[in-house]
Design an enzyme around this catalytic site. Structure first.
Site, PDB file in Angstrom:
ATOM      1  N   ARG A   1       0.817  -1.218  -0.491  1.00 42.87           N
ATOM      2  CA  ARG A   1       0.062   0.336   0.014  1.00 42.87           C
ATOM      3  C   ARG A   1       0.909   1.338   0.131  1.00 42.87           C
ATOM      4  NH1 ARG A   1      -4.358  -0.933   4.485  1.00 42.87           N
ATOM      5  NH2 ARG A   1      -2.384  -0.744   4.950  1.00 42.87           N
TER       6      ARG A   1
ATOM      7  N   ALA B   1       1.929  -9.604   4.176  1.00 39.69           N
ATOM      8  CA  ALA B   1       1.073  -8.417   3.947  1.00 39.69           C
ATOM      9  C   ALA B   1       0.285  -8.308   5.423  1.00 39.69           C
ATOM     10  CB  ALA B   1       0.301  -7.921   2.981  1.00 39.69           C
TER      11      ALA B   1
ATOM     12  N   ASP C   1      -5.779  -4.978  17.461  1.00 40.25           N
ATOM     13  CA  ASP C   1      -6.079  -5.766  18.793  1.00 40.25           C
ATOM     14  C   ASP C   1      -6.947  -4.601  19.294  1.00 40.25           C
ATOM     15  OD1 ASP C   1      -4.076  -7.000  17.825  1.00 40.25           O
ATOM     16  OD2 ASP C   1      -2.589  -6.487  19.312  1.00 40.25           O
TER      17      ASP C   1
ATOM     18  N   GLN D   1      -6.475 -10.469  20.487  1.00 38.30           N
ATOM     19  CA  GLN D   1      -6.004 -10.393  18.763  1.00 38.30           C
ATOM     20  C   GLN D   1      -7.406 -12.086  18.271  1.00 38.30           C
ATOM     21  OE1 GLN D   1      -1.985 -11.732  18.010  1.00 38.30           O
ATOM     22  NE2 GLN D   1      -1.557  -9.319  17.961  1.00 38.30           N
TER      23      GLN D   1
ATOM     24  N   TYR E   1      -7.172 -10.824  14.853  1.00 37.86           N
ATOM     25  CA  TYR E   1      -5.769 -11.450  14.170  1.00 37.86           C
ATOM     26  C   TYR E   1      -5.453 -13.162  14.159  1.00 37.86           C
ATOM     27  CZ  TYR E   1      -0.290 -11.326  13.689  1.00 37.86           C
ATOM     28  OH  TYR E   1       0.404 -11.752  13.110  1.00 37.86           O
TER      29      TYR E   1
ATOM     30  N   LYS F   1      -5.184 -15.294  10.911  1.00 38.73           N
ATOM     31  CA  LYS F   1      -4.367 -15.854  10.485  1.00 38.73           C
ATOM     32  C   LYS F   1      -4.161 -17.794  10.564  1.00 38.73           C
ATOM     33  CE  LYS F   1      -1.183 -13.327  10.589  1.00 38.73           C
ATOM     34  NZ  LYS F   1      -0.808 -12.768   8.947  1.00 38.73           N
TER      35      LYS F   1
ATOM     36  N   PRO G   1       5.753 -17.260  12.413  1.00 43.48           N
ATOM     37  CA  PRO G   1       6.525 -16.672  13.330  1.00 43.48           C
ATOM     38  C   PRO G   1       5.962 -16.927  14.643  1.00 43.48           C
ATOM     39  CG  PRO G   1       6.414 -14.946  11.083  1.00 43.48           C
ATOM     40  CD  PRO G   1       5.197 -16.086  11.256  1.00 43.48           C
TER      41      PRO G   1
HETATM   42  P1  NAI Z   1       4.646  -4.085   9.297  1.00 39.58           P
HETATM   43  O1  NAI Z   1       3.322  -4.128   9.147  1.00 39.58           O
HETATM   44  O2  NAI Z   1       6.762  -4.401  10.116  1.00 39.58           O
HETATM   45  O3  NAI Z   1       4.926  -4.875   7.597  1.00 39.58           O
HETATM   46  C1  NAI Z   1       3.936  -5.153   7.030  1.00 39.58           C
HETATM   47  C2  NAI Z   1       3.531  -4.302   5.337  1.00 39.58           C
HETATM   48  O4  NAI Z   1       2.560  -4.373   4.982  1.00 39.58           O
HETATM   49  C3  NAI Z   1       3.524  -2.927   5.460  1.00 39.58           C
HETATM   50  O5  NAI Z   1       4.768  -2.760   4.992  1.00 39.58           O
HETATM   51  C4  NAI Z   1       2.456  -2.545   4.608  1.00 39.58           C
HETATM   52  O6  NAI Z   1       1.979  -1.629   3.781  1.00 39.58           O
HETATM   53  C5  NAI Z   1       1.759  -3.804   4.041  1.00 39.58           C
HETATM   54  N1  NAI Z   1       0.268  -3.576   4.345  1.00 39.58           N
HETATM   55  C6  NAI Z   1      -0.510  -3.687   4.875  1.00 39.58           C
HETATM   56  N2  NAI Z   1      -1.362  -3.414   4.630  1.00 39.58           N
HETATM   57  C7  NAI Z   1      -1.200  -3.746   3.328  1.00 39.58           C
HETATM   58  C8  NAI Z   1      -2.547  -3.870   1.973  1.00 39.58           C
HETATM   59  N3  NAI Z   1      -3.933  -4.335   2.457  1.00 39.58           N
HETATM   60  N4  NAI Z   1      -2.374  -4.173   0.562  1.00 39.58           N
HETATM   61  C9  NAI Z   1      -0.594  -4.207   0.596  1.00 39.58           C
HETATM   62  N5  NAI Z   1      -0.183  -3.969   1.601  1.00 39.58           N
HETATM   63  C10 NAI Z   1      -0.346  -3.648   2.830  1.00 39.58           C
HETATM   64  O7  NAI Z   1       4.774  -6.177   9.621  1.00 39.58           O
HETATM   65  P2  NAI Z   1       5.632  -7.158   9.862  1.00 39.58           P
HETATM   66  O8  NAI Z   1       5.978  -7.396  11.163  1.00 39.58           O
HETATM   67  O9  NAI Z   1       7.109  -7.358   9.152  1.00 39.58           O
HETATM   68  O10 NAI Z   1       4.452  -8.939   9.645  1.00 39.58           O
HETATM   69  C11 NAI Z   1       5.059  -8.934   8.246  1.00 39.58           C
HETATM   70  C12 NAI Z   1       3.116 -10.081   8.741  1.00 39.58           C
HETATM   71  O11 NAI Z   1       4.170 -11.192   9.263  1.00 39.58           O
HETATM   72  C13 NAI Z   1       2.286  -9.631   8.523  1.00 39.58           C
HETATM   73  O12 NAI Z   1       1.572 -11.101   7.673  1.00 39.58           O
HETATM   74  C14 NAI Z   1       2.195 -10.754  10.113  1.00 39.58           C
HETATM   75  O13 NAI Z   1       0.824 -10.666  10.723  1.00 39.58           O
HETATM   76  C15 NAI Z   1       3.276 -11.891  10.300  1.00 39.58           C
HETATM   77  N6  NAI Z   1       4.064 -11.422  11.434  1.00 39.58           N
HETATM   78  C16 NAI Z   1       4.941 -10.657  12.278  1.00 39.58           C
HETATM   79  C17 NAI Z   1       5.202 -11.196  13.764  1.00 39.58           C
HETATM   80  C18 NAI Z   1       6.209 -10.107  14.146  1.00 39.58           C
HETATM   81  O14 NAI Z   1       6.452 -10.189  15.712  1.00 39.58           O
HETATM   82  N7  NAI Z   1       6.176  -8.978  13.825  1.00 39.58           N
HETATM   83  C19 NAI Z   1       4.907 -12.583  14.260  1.00 39.58           C
HETATM   84  C20 NAI Z   1       4.275 -13.573  13.728  1.00 39.58           C
HETATM   85  C21 NAI Z   1       3.518 -12.539  12.518  1.00 39.58           C
END
Ligand code: NAI
Length: 239
Positions: free
Chosen positions: A42, A83, A88, A144, A147, A151, A177
């Site tokens: 996005r 993405a 929460d 969550q 969420y 998931k 993760p």
């Molecule tokens: P983040 O918030 O840093 O990055 C998410 C990215 O997705 C951002 O660049 C955002 O712009 C993009 N995004 C969000 N909604 C969107 C949409 N509608 N269309 C296109 N792009 C969109 O998240 P993070 O931490 O890197 O997480 C990545 C994945 O890993 C997610 O699915 C998250 O649920 C999962 N995850 C993350 C954990 C963590 O501790 N960071 C733990 C477990 C899972």
């Protein structure tokens, strides 16, 4: 000659949410092994320019997803549904929008992407799809409901797609993760990080690069007999 599972030269790879965090590490990992990486997100920072092909798109919008996938120069060999968002709130206080927005991005967004790329992959007789879920989709988490449901749904989607596409050379797996040290995580209250750390058996949280390495493994040509699986990358947090 043995196949090099980490040579992605000539492969088109699509990573959603690759503008930052885990998705960005995944995009870099694929670019480093020769892939033509397309990031669907996005929002992009200026520092993204040049390294990847950027597609500014909301993956929750099925029509836009179809249009963007149609512009890819070659059919993708790899799709990483990364993405995701969080909104929460405890169950009783959660609004319709908080519930709906999270389901729309995390689950419907992944479905939109999968549906758009699957025909080209099955036609090519080859594909690797990796969905980024979470251990909280497996164990649940206070605050969550949206969420965790999204998931958990993604795991159901993974297993169904694995069954439907397996006969055509397409594998579908999930990576789950635990808490990962992203920029976002570093901004969380220290008590939350400490609690996650206390749950680990390794005494440290996973890095985005470690999650990316698991995605690369599942995306490799030699991982063709692994499908419908959920690989936890959580330092033993949910053991
Ligand atoms: P983040 O918030 O840093 O990055 C998410 C990215 O997705 C951002 O660049 C955002 O712009 C993009 N995004 C969000 N909604 C969107 C949409 N509608 N269309 C296109 N792009 C969109 O998240 P993070 O931490 O890197 O997480 C990545 C994945 O890993 C997610 O699915 C998250 O649920 C999962 N995850 C993350 C954990 C963590 O501790 N960071 C733990 C477990 C899972």
């Amino acid at each position: 000659m043995p196949i090099d599972p980490y040579d992605f030269t000539g492969r088109t790879v699509v990573v959603t949410g690759g503008a930052r965090g885990i998705g960005r590490a995944i995009a870099h990992a694929f670019a480093a092994v020769g892939a033509d990486v397309h990031v669907f997100d996005r929002d992009f920072g200026e520092d993204m320019a040049g390294a990847f092909t950027l597609h500014q798109i909301d993956i929750a919008d099925g029509q836009s997803v179809g249009q963007s996938v149609a512009t890819l120069p070659k059919p993708p060999s790899v799709l990483v549904n990364n993405a995701g968002i969080t909104r929460d709130r405890s169950l009783a206080k959660m609004s319709d929008d908080e519930w709906g927005d999270v389901l729309a991005v995390n689950l419907t967004g992944a479905f939109n992407m999968l549906r758009a790329v699957a025909p080209a992959m099955t036609q090519a007789g080859y594909g690797r799809i990796i969905n980024i879920t979470s251990i909280n989709g497996m164990r649940g988490k206070f605050g969550q409901a949206n969420y965790a449901a999204s998931k958990a749904g993604l795991i159901g989607l993974t297993k169904t797609a694995a069954r439907e596409l397996g006969g055509k050379g397409v594998t579908v797996n999930a990576v789950a993760p635990g808490m990962v040290m992203t920029e976002m995580a570093k901004e969380l209250p220290i008590e939350i990080l400490d609690r996650a750390l206390a749950e680990t058996v390794t005494g440290r949280l996973a890095t985005p690069e470690e999650v990316a390495a698991c995605v690369l493994f599942l995306a490799g040509e030699t991982s063709g007999s692994i499908t419908g699986q959920v690989l936890q990358v959580d330092s033993g947090q949910y053991l």
